[in-house]
Each structure stands twice: as structure tokens, then as C-alpha cells.
Write a protein that holds these residues in place. Structure first.
Motif, mmCIF file in Angstrom:
data_model
loop_
_atom_site.group_PDB
_atom_site.id
_atom_site.type_symbol
_atom_site.label_atom_id
_atom_site.label_comp_id
_atom_site.label_asym_id
_atom_site.label_seq_id
_atom_site.Cartn_x
_atom_site.Cartn_y
_atom_site.Cartn_z
ATOM 1 N N ASN A 55 0.831 -1.203 0.000
ATOM 2 C CA ASN A 55 0.000 0.000 0.000
ATOM 3 C C ASN A 55 0.864 1.252 0.000
ATOM 4 O O ASN A 55 0.582 2.219 -0.719
ATOM 5 C CB ASN A 55 -0.933 0.023 1.213
ATOM 6 C CG ASN A 55 -2.114 -0.907 1.078
ATOM 7 O OD1 ASN A 55 -2.219 -1.678 0.127
ATOM 8 N ND2 ASN A 55 -3.009 -0.852 2.053
ATOM 9 N N LEU A 65 -5.420 4.171 -3.122
ATOM 10 C CA LEU A 65 -5.814 2.839 -2.693
ATOM 11 C C LEU A 65 -7.295 2.599 -2.996
ATOM 12 O O LEU A 65 -8.112 3.515 -2.927
ATOM 13 C CB LEU A 65 -5.578 2.668 -1.189
ATOM 14 C CG LEU A 65 -4.140 2.778 -0.714
ATOM 15 C CD1 LEU A 65 -4.086 2.586 0.806
ATOM 16 C CD2 LEU A 65 -3.246 1.770 -1.410
ATOM 17 N N ARG A 70 -7.636 -1.267 1.263
ATOM 18 C CA ARG A 70 -7.713 -0.677 2.599
ATOM 19 C C ARG A 70 -8.217 -1.661 3.659
ATOM 20 O O ARG A 70 -8.040 -1.429 4.846
ATOM 21 C CB ARG A 70 -8.635 0.544 2.571
ATOM 22 C CG ARG A 70 -8.030 1.771 1.926
ATOM 23 C CD ARG A 70 -8.975 2.969 2.066
ATOM 24 N NE ARG A 70 -8.370 4.178 1.607
ATOM 25 C CZ ARG A 70 -8.502 4.675 0.373
ATOM 26 N NH1 ARG A 70 -9.222 4.026 -0.517
ATOM 27 N NH2 ARG A 70 -7.921 5.798 0.045
#
Length: 181
Positions: A55, A65, A70
Motif C-alpha cells: 500500500n 488505494l 484498505r
């Protein structure tokens, strides 16, 4: 508190506070979170440090993202919050929590979470992100955060503060709201 929230919602009397300081990049989540945790004698959780390396690499390269990317990150934050509360510790976490569904996911780990939304305008957020050194989040991603931002609704356990106010004022207002004074 500002005009959008006269008082922060609180848990039951004597309950251990679990607070998520939320908002877009550059709103001051970490600074407010650290100072608020210190004022409350609570544990501080830096959400950015719980992002998986993939990420961080995506964001550093300017790629926003997705909700799917997430999920694990939100779960890691939620687990840390729940563990602190289970140990009887107050906890303040810095996490963007941009969407209602993200806040619901975090609340699934600890239903007593109160969200403190640091509201800021896009120009100020971009300037702040562009001015900071050594952070993986580029200013080019600020617009993508505003694009998905769902400010807390009236039925959420949340309060809103103007993130352009001085840090000391933000923390004092948050403490007053949390303590109900």
C-alpha cells in the motif's frame, strides 16, 4: 467544538475512550492524535505505520488505494484499538476513515469508537502535504481523498473540528467534548 458539533459524543460514564482522529491527508490527524492521546493518558496508534508495504509503495507512486486494498489496513487498526480497550487503556488512533463503510468496519472491532473529523479544504490540505518531508503520501493524492470523502453523518458517533485551528485549540476542544465539560 465548532459550529458543526457542539459536543463530542461520549461513551458510557467511566468507559475507556476509543477515539479515531480522521480526515484527508494533511488535516493533522497524527499531530492532533499524539497530543490528544497525551492529554488523555491514552495509547496512540499511528495508522500510517500499519499500512502494508504494498500500500505504501502504491501511494508513494501516486496511485490511490482501493476499498479492497484498505481492508487489511483498517482491520489492523481496528484490532489494535480493540486490544487497547480490552486492556483497559484509552486509545487514540490516526486513520483517514474517509468513508462511512470504513468507519463501520472500525466500529465492528470496538462499537464505542468516537470519530473526531478534522475538516479542511483541498487547497490547505495540498499545501500541507506538499510541505511535509519524509512521508510517502504525495500531494497529488489529496484530490483522490476528497473524491471519496464521506464526512460523518449526524447519526454517527462523531464530531467535527476545523482543522485550520491551532493544535492546542483542537486538542482542548476535543478533550472538553470527550470529558463532557
Amino acid at each position: 467544538m465548532d459550529e458543526k458539533a457542539a459536543e463530542a459524543p461520549t461513551g458510557a460514564p467511566g468507559s475507556v475512550p476509543a477515539i479515531v482522529v480522521m480526515g484527508v491527508a494533511g488535516c493533522g490527524k497524527s499531530a492532533v492524535g499524539i497530543a490528544l492521546a497525551a492529554a488523555l493518558g491514552a495509547v496512540f496508534i499511528e495508522g500510517d505505520k500499519l499500512h502494508p508495504p504494498e500500500n505504501v509503495a502504491r501511494m508513494a507512486s501516486g496511485e490511490p488505494l482501493t476499498d479492497k486494498l484498505r481492508e487489511g489496513w483498517l482491520d489492523a487498526i481496528g484490532e489494535r484499538i480493540a486490544a487497547s480497550v480490552e486492556q483497559g487503556q484509552g486509545v487514540v488512533a490516526a486513520c483517514s476513515a474517509l468513508k462511512h463503510s470504513y468507519r463501520e468496519r472500525l466500529s465492528g472491532f470496538c462499537p464505542e469508537i468516537v470519530f473526531l473529523y478534522l475538516e479542511i479544504d483541498p487547497a490547505t490540505a495540498k499545501w500541507r502535504v506538499g510541505s511535509r518531508k519524509g512521508h510517502f503520501m504525495p500531494a497529488s493524492l489529496v484530490d483522490s481523498q476528497f473524491a471519496i470523502l464521506e464526512p460523518p453523518a449526524a447519526d454517527e458517533r462523531a464530531s467535527t473540528l476545523d482543522a485550520t485551528r491551532p493544535l492546542s485549540e483542537l486538542v482542548a476542544a476535543a478533550v472538553r467534548g470527550i470529558r463532557g465539560s
